[in-house]
Every structure is written in C-alpha cells, then in structure tokens.
Motif scaffolding. Structure first.
Motif, PDB file in Angstrom:
ATOM      1  N   ARG A   1       0.896  -1.129   0.228  1.00 30.87           N
ATOM      2  CA  ARG A   1       0.348  -0.576  -0.367  1.00 30.87           C
ATOM      3  C   ARG A   1       1.167   1.344   0.368  1.00 30.87           C
ATOM      4  N   ALA A   2       0.674   2.177  -0.733  1.00 29.65           N
ATOM      5  CA  ALA A   2       0.841   3.424  -0.525  1.00 29.65           C
ATOM      6  C   ALA A   2       0.075   4.551  -0.751  1.00 29.65           C
ATOM      7  N   ASP A   3       0.251   5.591  -0.144  1.00 26.16           N
ATOM      8  CA  ASP A   3      -0.873   6.852   0.353  1.00 26.16           C
ATOM      9  C   ASP A   3      -0.506   7.954  -0.376  1.00 26.16           C
ATOM     10  N   PRO A   4      -1.615   7.827  -2.098  1.00 23.61           N
ATOM     11  CA  PRO A   4      -0.905   8.844  -3.399  1.00 23.61           C
ATOM     12  C   PRO A   4      -0.599  10.617  -2.561  1.00 23.61           C
TER      13      PRO A   4
ATOM     14  N   VAL B   1       3.902   7.253  -9.671  1.00 21.03           N
ATOM     15  CA  VAL B   1       3.387   6.286  -8.623  1.00 21.03           C
ATOM     16  C   VAL B   1       1.917   6.596  -7.826  1.00 21.03           C
TER      17      VAL B   1
ATOM     18  N   THR C   1      -0.844   6.626 -10.210  1.00 18.73           N
ATOM     19  CA  THR C   1      -1.885   4.682 -10.286  1.00 18.73           C
ATOM     20  C   THR C   1      -2.000   4.464  -9.398  1.00 18.73           C
ATOM     21  N   TYR C   2      -1.530   4.944  -7.617  1.00 14.47           N
ATOM     22  CA  TYR C   2      -1.982   3.799  -7.014  1.00 14.47           C
ATOM     23  C   TYR C   2      -3.471   4.874  -6.325  1.00 14.47           C
ATOM     24  N   LYS C   3      -3.345   6.640  -7.204  1.00 18.57           N
ATOM     25  CA  LYS C   3      -5.303   6.859  -7.073  1.00 18.57           C
ATOM     26  C   LYS C   3      -5.644   6.593  -8.203  1.00 18.57           C
TER      27      LYS C   3
ATOM     28  N   ASP D   1      -7.121   3.168  -6.770  1.00 16.31           N
ATOM     29  CA  ASP D   1      -8.174   2.685  -5.726  1.00 16.31           C
ATOM     30  C   ASP D   1      -9.481   3.283  -6.175  1.00 16.31           C
TER      31      ASP D   1
END
Length: 109
Positions: free
Chosen positions: A6-9, A85, A88-90, A93
């Motif tokens: 997991r990563a916080d955008p 990145v 992409t995560y956003k 999600d």
C-alpha cells in the motif's frame, strides 16, 4: 501469496514535490557558486606550473558542473516516478471504489 503493498498517494505527491524543491535548491546553489569559481589566470600565481593548475581548476569545475547536472536530473526523474506511482495508486483506488459501488445491491424502495 504475496503481501499487499500500500502507498498513500498524498504522501507520495508530497515526497515528489520535495524532490522538486531539492533539485531546484541544488541547481540554484551550484549556479550561485559558479561565479565565485571563475578565476582569472593571475589567481594561480606566476610559477611555471600556474597554467597547468589553472587548467586543472577549470576541469574540476567542469566535472562538478556535469555531476551536479546529472544529480539534479536524477532528483527530477525520481520526482516524475513518484508522481507516476501516486497517480497509479489513486487511479487504482478510484477504480476499486467504483467497482465496489457497482457491485453493491440497490437499496430497497
């Protein structure tokens, strides 16, 4: 099975912005320092080796300029990668949230 990553955008975006600030700071510091490194030939004295010392000084300044430029480029590439990145995560999600919303049963009327 692999663990979830997991990563916080928002945190990635902040880190990317800090990379931009650092790259600008390094570039600005080097630009400011260059004027003080432009020395006249007389600064190396009047010995027989003075011209060679002056030439070596110029080569060192050129090398530092190249190295600093490359370092700034690395920082900017890292900034771009971090923004990529985060985006992409956003997007993932948001896609997951949309999919969950589609799969949810309609409320009873």
């Amino acid at each position: 099975m692999a663990d979830e990553v997991r990563a916080d955008p928002v945190a990635l975006t902040r880190l990317a912005y800090n990379m931009l600030l650092v790259s600008r700071s390094v570039n600005g510091a080097w630009t400011d320092a260059q004027s003080g490194l432009a020395l006249p030939v007389e600064a190396f004295g009047d010995t027989l080796s003075a011209p060679q010392v002056g030439k070596l000084h110029g080569q060192v300044v050129d090398s530092v300029s190249i190295t600093t430029g490359r370092f700034v480029g690395v920082l900017e590439n890292m900034m771009d990668a971090l923004y990529g990145v985060a985006f992409t995560y956003k997007a993932v999600d948001q896609g997951s949230a949309d999919h969950i919303g589609e799969a949810a049963p309609a409320p009873a009327s």
